[in-house]
Motif scaffolding. Structure first.
Motif, short mmCIF file in Angstrom:
data_model
loop_
_atom_site.label_atom_id
_atom_site.label_comp_id
_atom_site.label_asym_id
_atom_site.label_seq_id
_atom_site.Cartn_x
_atom_site.Cartn_y
_atom_site.Cartn_z
N HIS A 176 36.96 -25.00 -16.22
CA HIS A 176 37.65 -26.03 -15.44
C HIS A 176 38.02 -27.22 -16.33
O HIS A 176 39.12 -27.78 -16.23
N HIS B 251 43.16 -22.94 -8.50
CA HIS B 251 42.11 -23.48 -7.64
C HIS B 251 41.89 -22.60 -6.41
O HIS B 251 40.75 -22.42 -5.96
N HIS C 165 45.08 -35.73 -4.21
CA HIS C 165 44.06 -34.89 -4.83
C HIS C 165 43.15 -35.69 -5.76
O HIS C 165 41.92 -35.62 -5.65
N HIS D 207 38.42 -29.01 -2.20
CA HIS D 207 39.52 -28.15 -2.62
C HIS D 207 39.95 -27.18 -1.53
O HIS D 207 41.10 -26.76 -1.50
CU1 CUO Z 1 40.50 -28.93 -10.79
CU2 CUO Z 1 40.36 -31.05 -8.22
O1 CUO Z 1 39.38 -30.36 -9.76
O2 CUO Z 1 41.47 -30.12 -9.58
#
Ligand code: CUO
Length: 670
Positions: free
Chosen positions: A184, A210, A345, A385
């Motif tokens: 990530h 995601h 986001h 998410h």
């Molecule tokens: Cu990868 Cu919110 O963590 O985008």
């Protein structure tokens, strides 16, 4: 080891120190207090404004600007030597994570430096992956060790940071896996916001990568008898699950903020990140505007011009999903209207990570949700998410379903699909394994011997796909083979229909294959998966690599992107001890329709192309990401069991197979 590679490794060791031990005889070239890099205008004031030892967050606008400033400064260096001089000038004076982020960013992007590889982030910042108590114990063992003991080792068992008293702790092994967190971090390094990186289908890949992580998380949740993750949509009630990371922000010992169970999200009023006050109602307003756009079918730019949202466009025109993701991601150069659609986001990450101290009254640091290397440890990451993904799914479900013509390839017939492992058909095995990391690369234990930490992780016996198919055409044919896997039953133990299963299909592999006329037989190893990254190297791996194996020998080989990619050891969900039913889905499509004309020759580093794309090239598949599961199934298939899909459509190019995954709770032997 090539000289360039060695210099890069020197820069990455103990990033909080002014000089690494291996470079201490190199003079400091620049005086940061007056000027940097010989340019009096470059004071790096933004970069220097982020305190050492504290949070550096790419979710925070002011930090993104600081990163841009430092990246620009490093980008002026044309070779590893000059980069190393600049790095030496500023290291120890800047926030360590900002420093490593900018260095990594530049090494990936500078044409001249692509022959070198980045070391594993776990060894650069052990304290972001290993609990502080384990590191303390390690220090203890170092002190008690005798000079002839070469390796000091400590165990970090599968209980991770939890006790199993709370249901969510059952998936701690997944959330706290070093590999998914490193992936990530790397993904967001490759696809950063606001750094001027304009990569092909960046927004769409944000959505897809995601979404796929959520599908995989849910497979493991079902494996341990937990319900699928619930989206965090009601911010007026407390967040049920707290999180206590037991890690430090960096190697200097500063603790992350923690979140108690039942913490309420609150208006963000902190004074330490240069962010304006952001009310929870503001997030709701941004969400509502994006939902309006989805339902009205267009986004509105700052001049009031409408941009239609549709996935039925011809590339390289942007699909609607790409535009929506750009609006959600708030990249100032990509979002059509960031003042209107906001920064949903990123600010969600920030508001949640500040919920324990939203006005900074306690002078507590942000929580792990603020950092891409640690956010996936927290159960709320998936709830957040899922909420973001729900926006994308809302859009996808109003796209028309694919037609039979779009789904079929009548000249190809998939005869059978099997997975095989150690002479067993359609029965896969998972268990535990360990990997050693050299904590002493990132942390100073005051001895000259390596200090190792052994991390426990889920793993599986490798396997291969055995696919038999017939090309009924008289000519050879290039095809794309798409392999997915999904659990068969929901949390009630009931077989899911195609609609329920739609967002649970996890991509396992995608590759092109030349089919000769007549029968064909594909044997594809699990280790070749297009989502995983096999090239994740420790410092020692890189040091021991013979010069002849170094990618620098071949200037067309771009290895740095290879740091991005799902960890191979997490390719399979855990499954249950009594065995858990899953389904494999194989679809063959025509490469002539799927292929993308690349502006330049697509180079080698495409190991994890499904999740990470290919460096300097377009995304190597013209179909919408997630095809064919990204849209709702054809109405006639909506509520039908999957087994009947092929009968109903007559799609010869699809093959399915029931498999079982059994978790052994024992050491996997490779
Ligand atoms: Cu990868 Cu919110 O963590 O985008």
């Amino acid at each position: 080891m090539a000289t360039d590679q060695k210099q890069v490794l020197d820069m990455f060791q103990r990033p909080y120190k002014r000089q690494s031990s291996t470079t201490k005889d190199r003079p400091i070239v620049f005086d940061l207090s007056t000027r940097v890099g010989g340019s009096p205008t470059q004071s790096l004031s933004l970069a220097r404004s982020i305190p050492k030892g504290s949070v550096f967050s790419m979710f925070v606008m002011s930090h993104r600007l600081a990163a841009k400033e430092l990246c620009d400064f490093f980008m002026e260096a044309n070779d590893v030597n000059r980069l190393s001089e600049r790095a030496e000038a500023v290291r120890g004076n800047l926030n360590e994570k900002l420093f490593i982020f900018a260095l990594s960013f530049v090494i990936i992007r500078k044409e001249e430096m692509r022959s070198v590889r980045l070391p594993n982030i776990v060894e650069i910042f052990p304290s972001m992956f290993v609990p502080v108590i384990t590191l303390g114990e390690l220090e203890h063992r170092v002190q008690e060790s005798t000079p002839d003991q070469e390796v000091v080792l400590t165990e970090y068992g599968p209980e991770f940071s939890s006790t199993h008293l709370k249901p969510e702790h059952r998936v701690a092994y997944w959330r706290e896996d070093y590999g998914i967190n490193a992936h990530h971090w790397h993904w967001h390094l490759v696809y950063p916001v606001d750094l001027g990186v304009m990569r092909d289908r960046k927004g769409e890949l944000f959505y897809y990568m995601h979404q796929q992580m959520l599908a995989r998380y849910d497979m493991d949740r079902l494996s341990v008898s937990l319900n699928r993750v619930q989206k965090l949509s009601n911010w007026r009630i407390p967040i049920l699950d707290g999180y206590f990371p037991k890690l430090t922000i960096n190697n200097s010992g500063q603790a992350w903020g923690t979140r108690q169970d039942n913490t309420l999200m609150q208006d963000y009023k902190r004074d330490d990140f240069g962010l304006p006050q952001t009310d929870v109602s503001e997030l709701e307003q941004w969400h509502s505007r994006i939902m309006d756009a989805i339902h009205q079918g267009f986004l509105v730019d700052r001049e009031g011009k409408h941009t239609k949202l549709s996935d039925d466009v011809k590339l390289p025109q942007k699909r609607g999903i790409d535009l929506i993701a750009d609006a959600l991601g708030a990249d100032s150069t990509l979002s059509l209207n960031s003042p209107f659609y906001g920064d949903l986001h990123n600010m969600g990450h920030v508001v949640i990570s500040a919920s324990h101290d939203s006005d900074n009254a306690h002078r507590e640091q942000l929580g792990v949700m603020s950092d891409t290397a640690t956010a996936m440890r927290d159960p709320v990451f998936y709830r957040w998410h899922k909420y973001i993904d729900d926006i994308f799914q809302e859009y996808k479900l109003i796209q028309r379903p694919y037609t039979v013509e779009e789904l079929s390839l009548s000249s190809v017939e998939v005869v059978s699909v099997d997975v095989e492992s150690r002479n067993k058909k359609n029965q896969l095995i998972t268990g535990w394994n360990t990997r050693d990391f050299e904590a002493s690369r990132g942390l100073d234990f005051n001895i000259n011997r390596p200090v190792m930490v052994r991390l426990t992780h889920l793993d599986h016996n490798s396997f291969h796909y055995n696919i038999k198919l017939v090309n009924n055409d008289k000519l050879p044919m290039e095809v794309t083979v798409r392999i997915f896997m999904a659990p068969k039953q929901n949390e009630r133990g009931v077989d899911m229909n195609l609609m329920e299963q739609r967002v649970l299909w996890a991509e396992m592999d995608r590759f092109t294959q030349n089919l000769k006329p007549g029968p064909n037989h594909i044997l594809r190893p699990s280790t070749s998966s297009s989502i995983t990254n096999a090239n994740d190297f420790t410092f020692r791996d890189l040091e021991q690599m013979p010069v002849s194996d170094n990618p620098g020998a071949d200037e067309n080989t771009l290895f740095n992107f290879c740091g991005c990619g799902w960890p191979q050891h997490m390719l399979l969900p855990r499954g249950k001890q009594e065995g858990m039913p899953f389904e494999i889905f194989v679809m063959v499509t025509d490469w002539a329709q799927d292929k993308v004309v690349q502006p330049i020759r697509a180079r080698n580093c495409s190991a994890a192309a499904s999740f990470c794309g290919i460096l300097d090239a377009r995304y190597p598949d013209s179909r919408p990401m997630g095809f064919p599961f990204d849209r709702a199934p054809m109405p006639m298939l909506f509520n039908r069991p999957l087994e009947r899909t092929r009968d109903l459509t007559g799609l010869s190019n699809i093959g399915m197979q029931d498999i079982t995954i059994t978790f052994t709770n024992a050491q996997i032997t490779k």
